[in-house]
Design an enzyme around this catalytic site. Sequence first.
Site, PDB file in Angstrom:
ATOM      1  CD  GLU A 223       3.575   1.174   0.392  1.00 11.34           C
ATOM      2  OE1 GLU A 223       4.321   1.175   1.379  1.00 11.34           O
ATOM      3  OE2 GLU A 223       2.760   2.092   0.162  1.00 11.34           O
ATOM      4  CD  GLU A 228       5.732  -0.430   6.614  1.00 13.38           C
ATOM      5  OE1 GLU A 228       6.221   0.706   6.546  1.00 13.38           O
ATOM      6  OE2 GLU A 228       4.512  -0.654   6.637  1.00 13.38           O
TER       7      GLU A 228
END
Length: 516
Positions: A223, A228
């Site tokens: 990932e 974010e």
Amino acid sequence: MRASLLAFSLAAAVAGGQQAGTLTAKRHPSLTWQKCTRGGCPTLNTTMVLDANWRWTHATSGSTKCYTGNKWQATLCPDGKSCAANCALDGADYTGTYGITGSGWSLTLQFVTDNVGARAYLMADDTQYQMLELLNQELWFDVDMSNIPCGLNGALYLSAMDADGGMRKYPTNKAGAKYATGYCDAQCPRDLKYINGIANVEGWTPSTNDANGIGDHGSCCSEMDIWEANKVSTAFTPHPCTTIEQHMCEGDSCGGTYSDDRYGVLCDADGCDFNSYRMGNTTFYGEGKTVDTSSKFTVVTQFIKDSAGDLAEIKAFYVQNGKVIENSQSNVDGVSGNSITQSFCKSQKTAFGDIDDFNKKGGLKQMGKALAQAMVLVMSIWDDHAANMLWLDSTYPVPKVPGAYRGSGPTTSGVPAEVDANAPNSKVAFSNIKFGHLGISPFSGGSSGTPPSNPSSSASPTSSTAKPSSTSTASNPSGTGAAHWAQCGGIGFSGPTTCPEPYTCAKDHDIYSQCV
């Protein structure tokens, strides 16, 4: 991602299934994006697809739900294989139920509609995810974070999912990418309803505070968290796994959010993050700060390889109001730089006293293998039932330890029930998504793979006027004006501003227009 995205309330239409249903129309929202080369940036008109875990699943023989509240329907789902055979995964009302709206170059994810939160994937066609190979490439996009408060996360990231959602590898999966099956990440999430074509029924324990639960199995893969963020804090974080592609784990060996041992066998759940606030610069990102989250801006991320072909550095910088803004420098003793390198990660883990699972799982070199192999682009909006998003925007863990200051949010913030009630109209908008080789963006200063003022050379956060450069090698057949695909305008641009017929000068950003 620090906590599994599905650790939050799903108020309606929640479950998984592996047969393909027909009771609800399947209309994916559209999204236009570009893959750029030195010859130009051809436009691709594709769609986004809603993750399988959000969808209504029902008996293949009718509309009886296979999963209600946070429990499986016992008759339809006595075990994983039977459940996969008995249950169909259906279409979705993207706007009305899930708050996902596509309009041209932009995708908007609203937090609360009939449902809470959403996760979606970029499609190549009706049955395949778009696979992005980003080693020695750069990706850039615009984002509006002004409506994402503390406690929420508007994310854009990469997952090493199977292109077809696992249909070829797992014959019991009849739904595939068309219905967005096959999710995985470095948290090895165990709250997924279906993994590898079977239901995660065995050992399923309903959650005490949302409509989910956890089963005996999780779904792991590499990932890359490119973005974010909320309007308070942001972080970018690589998460390598020893096995790059999607694979199933069992019990506490999964590690991550839902296991007693966070540091599992397969993946690095913590990753190596760069959060400017955590690295000692509290004035760089946020409302009214250097990167001002009260208005839209551009995020540029570069994945730079070394002479051996391995990933050596991940750089990020920003563009707002016509200026390139270099990423902030670390102000933590013993940790230098403003990008992610192997030495940065090692120094950061030492300075903060963190377990160095990043290096144990292969570090940047292993992450680079995933980027070279191709990954799926994911966009999401979510709240966090595991840790209230404190790991992103507040002090975490409490009591305070080195590296715990991650944002200005209070430690009492981010409680999902409060966020759901107080910020239901929160939304994030991603737009103008493009990627290509290093230096291809109009903001990165040409082929060097760095912004015009090298981020690594600056002692403190600065901003400078962008110096866009043309990446076109096309000739101008008429001998006047700018060539096809060449720059034809923008702040500070002094070259030709007309284009040969039949092309026109199209504005991309305030600092860059192009003959298209």
